[in-house]
Motif scaffolding. Structure first.
Motif, PDB file in Angstrom:
ATOM      1  N   THR A  98       8.341 -18.996  54.699  1.00  0.00           N
ATOM      2  CA  THR A  98       7.559 -17.771  54.943  1.00  0.00           C
ATOM      3  C   THR A  98       6.387 -18.074  55.868  1.00  0.00           C
ATOM      4  O   THR A  98       6.118 -17.314  56.807  1.00  0.00           O
ATOM      5  CB  THR A  98       7.001 -17.199  53.604  1.00  0.00           C
ATOM      6  OG1 THR A  98       8.068 -17.102  52.685  1.00  0.00           O
ATOM      7  CG2 THR A  98       6.367 -15.848  53.786  1.00  0.00           C
ATOM      8  N   LEU A 139      12.223 -12.677  56.470  1.00  0.00           N
ATOM      9  CA  LEU A 139      12.879 -13.889  55.973  1.00  0.00           C
ATOM     10  C   LEU A 139      13.920 -13.485  54.933  1.00  0.00           C
ATOM     11  O   LEU A 139      13.617 -12.722  54.014  1.00  0.00           O
ATOM     12  CB  LEU A 139      11.837 -14.826  55.331  1.00  0.00           C
ATOM     13  CG  LEU A 139      12.406 -16.082  54.638  1.00  0.00           C
ATOM     14  CD1 LEU A 139      13.045 -17.031  55.648  1.00  0.00           C
ATOM     15  CD2 LEU A 139      11.303 -16.825  53.870  1.00  0.00           C
ATOM     16  N   ILE A 180      10.255 -10.412  52.405  1.00  0.00           N
ATOM     17  CA  ILE A 180      11.137 -11.555  52.119  1.00  0.00           C
ATOM     18  C   ILE A 180      12.237 -11.024  51.209  1.00  0.00           C
ATOM     19  O   ILE A 180      11.945 -10.381  50.194  1.00  0.00           O
ATOM     20  CB  ILE A 180      10.384 -12.667  51.349  1.00  0.00           C
ATOM     21  CG1 ILE A 180       9.125 -13.100  52.093  1.00  0.00           C
ATOM     22  CG2 ILE A 180      11.297 -13.860  51.083  1.00  0.00           C
ATOM     23  CD1 ILE A 180       8.241 -14.022  51.276  1.00  0.00           C
ATOM     24  N   SER A 212       5.492 -16.460  59.594  1.00  0.00           N
ATOM     25  CA  SER A 212       4.320 -15.616  59.857  1.00  0.00           C
ATOM     26  C   SER A 212       3.387 -16.237  60.901  1.00  0.00           C
ATOM     27  O   SER A 212       2.385 -15.658  61.253  1.00  0.00           O
ATOM     28  CB  SER A 212       3.567 -15.314  58.557  1.00  0.00           C
ATOM     29  OG  SER A 212       3.285 -16.514  57.890  1.00  0.00           O
ATOM     30  N   ASN A 270       3.336  -6.413  51.817  1.00  0.00           N
ATOM     31  CA  ASN A 270       3.956  -7.731  51.784  1.00  0.00           C
ATOM     32  C   ASN A 270       4.748  -7.772  50.488  1.00  0.00           C
ATOM     33  O   ASN A 270       4.169  -7.592  49.406  1.00  0.00           O
ATOM     34  CB  ASN A 270       2.895  -8.823  51.759  1.00  0.00           C
ATOM     35  CG  ASN A 270       2.223  -8.985  53.103  1.00  0.00           C
ATOM     36  OD1 ASN A 270       2.854  -8.854  54.146  1.00  0.00           O
ATOM     37  ND2 ASN A 270       0.930  -9.266  53.090  1.00  0.00           N
TER      38      ASN A 270
END
Ligand code: DC
Length: 223
Positions: free
Chosen positions: A218, A138, A3, A222, A120
């Motif tokens: 998010t 994102l 992100i 996903s 992540n």
């Protein structure tokens, strides 16, 4: 999952990025801190930064390293922990100029990519969505009007006891505007939203509202 959160100073970017990372148990990459660490070194070692050779030599001799201790990031310049120095007014005043040098960006971008590889992560900065992670899952670009941003920065400094006697709401407004104009106008990786970024105006939103929006987005990505 990567992100990216980009945007100017005072939009709540750092706090938002930290909270999103915490709530989702993602790793946090604060790239402004990395440019600040280099800027601190330039000041501390009195580097003639306008001279590309002097700057290059400094960057080679003072590699930046990041560590995580008890979940807290520390920044090392050639093995010296500089984490406590990087938020000083002197560093803040010079960091835009130092981060505009292409050789500085060329030294830091590979470290930024490498430090979240396979993880992540929430990556915060100015060019995360455009240059560093163009394929991020994102991309968020936070905005807020200048008055709100200046007021937030003023309150933050006051709350942390870091307001200097010369700081006024007006001087803070002038400084953040100057820094943002410089960051947005530079030739190399200027601050701007990626074409596929989602813009969130945080002027009238609470921190938690912004965090919740990003977490929902998010989760949608996903699925
Ligand atoms: O987010 P910050 O205030 O700590 O960032 C400090 C400076 O670093 C900011 O004025 C511009 C620069 N910066 C940058 O050029 N690119 C990034 N990805 C992050 C920060």
């Amino acid at each position: 999952m990567i992100i990216t959160i980009d945007g100017p100073a005072g939009t709540g970017k750092s706090t938002t990025a930290r909270k999103v990372a915490e709530e989702m148990s993602y790793c946090l990459l604060d790239t402004g801190a990395m440019y600040r660490a280099i800027t601190w070194g330039v000041i501390h070692y009195n580097i003639a930064h306008q001279d590309p050779q002097a700057l290059q030599k400094f960057l080679q001799e003072h590699p930046l390293k990041l560590t995580s201790r008890f979940g807290e990031r520390r920044y090392f310049l050639n093995s010296e922990d500089v984490s406590e120095h990087i938020r000083s007014p002197e560093v803040t005043a010079l960091v835009s100029q130092i981060s505009a040098y292409p050789i500085v960006r060329e030294a830091l971008v590979p470290i930024q990519r490498q430090s979240v590889q396979g993880m992540n992560a929430v990556c915060e900065g100015r060019d995360m969505g455009t240059t560093v992670f163009p394929k991020a899952n994102l991309k968020i670009f936070l905005t807020a009007n200048l008055d709100t941003r200046a007021q937030r920065r003023f309150s933050e400094l006051k709350q942390n006891g870091k307001l200097s006697p010369t700081d006024t709401l007006e001087s803070i407004k002038v400084n953040i505007n100057k820094r943002d104009e410089f960051d947005a106008a530079r030739e190399h990786s200027p601050m701007k939203p990626a074409e596929d970024a989602i813009l969130i105006d945080t002027s009238a939103l609470t921190l938690q509202q912004v965090v919740d929006q990003i977490i929902i987005l998010t989760e949608q990505r996903s699925d």
